[in-house]
Scaffold this motif. Sequence first.
Motif, PDB file in Angstrom:
ATOM      1  N   ARG A  33      17.544  55.097 -44.995  1.00  0.00           N
ATOM      2  CA  ARG A  33      17.036  55.020 -43.620  1.00  0.00           C
ATOM      3  C   ARG A  33      17.482  53.704 -42.978  1.00  0.00           C
ATOM      4  N   VAL A  34      17.927  53.774 -41.728  1.00  0.00           N
ATOM      5  CA  VAL A  34      18.283  52.585 -40.948  1.00  0.00           C
ATOM      6  C   VAL A  34      17.457  52.612 -39.674  1.00  0.00           C
ATOM      7  N   TYR A  43      18.319  43.876 -34.115  1.00  0.00           N
ATOM      8  CA  TYR A  43      18.908  43.880 -35.453  1.00  0.00           C
ATOM      9  C   TYR A  43      18.658  45.226 -36.106  1.00  0.00           C
ATOM     10  N   LEU A  44      19.349  45.465 -37.229  1.00  0.00           N
ATOM     11  CA  LEU A  44      19.170  46.693 -37.990  1.00  0.00           C
ATOM     12  C   LEU A  44      18.417  46.385 -39.275  1.00  0.00           C
ATOM     13  N   LEU A  45      17.535  47.294 -39.644  1.00  0.00           N
ATOM     14  CA  LEU A  45      16.825  47.207 -40.913  1.00  0.00           C
ATOM     15  C   LEU A  45      17.281  48.379 -41.767  1.00  0.00           C
ATOM     16  N   HIS A  46      17.920  48.091 -42.882  1.00  0.00           N
ATOM     17  CA  HIS A  46      18.485  49.102 -43.771  1.00  0.00           C
ATOM     18  C   HIS A  46      17.611  49.189 -45.009  1.00  0.00           C
ATOM     19  N   LEU A  47      17.018  50.365 -45.232  1.00  0.00           N
ATOM     20  CA  LEU A  47      16.182  50.577 -46.408  1.00  0.00           C
ATOM     21  C   LEU A  47      16.901  51.487 -47.390  1.00  0.00           C
ATOM     22  N   GLU A  48      16.991  51.051 -48.624  1.00  0.00           N
ATOM     23  CA  GLU A  48      17.594  51.825 -49.700  1.00  0.00           C
ATOM     24  C   GLU A  48      16.586  51.858 -50.841  1.00  0.00           C
ATOM     25  N   VAL A  49      16.017  53.019 -51.093  1.00  0.00           N
ATOM     26  CA  VAL A  49      14.994  53.163 -52.109  1.00  0.00           C
ATOM     27  C   VAL A  49      15.655  53.430 -53.456  1.00  0.00           C
TER      28      VAL A  49
END
Length: 51
Positions: A33-34, A43-49
């Motif tokens: 999810r971005v 800004y962008l928040l990049h989530l990598e689970v």
Amino acid sequence: MAGEYDTVTRILLEHCGQDWLAALATIQRFPDRVFRLHYPQPYLLHLEVRV
């Protein structure tokens, strides 16, 4: 508390940010999810689970 690798990585990102962006642009990864955020600055928040 930041470890020694955290500190080194932050220094490299601060001083060589454009090089990191160029290198990472060649990797074909798809984030979970971005989010595009606009406050207090854009800004962008990049989530990598990871499991």
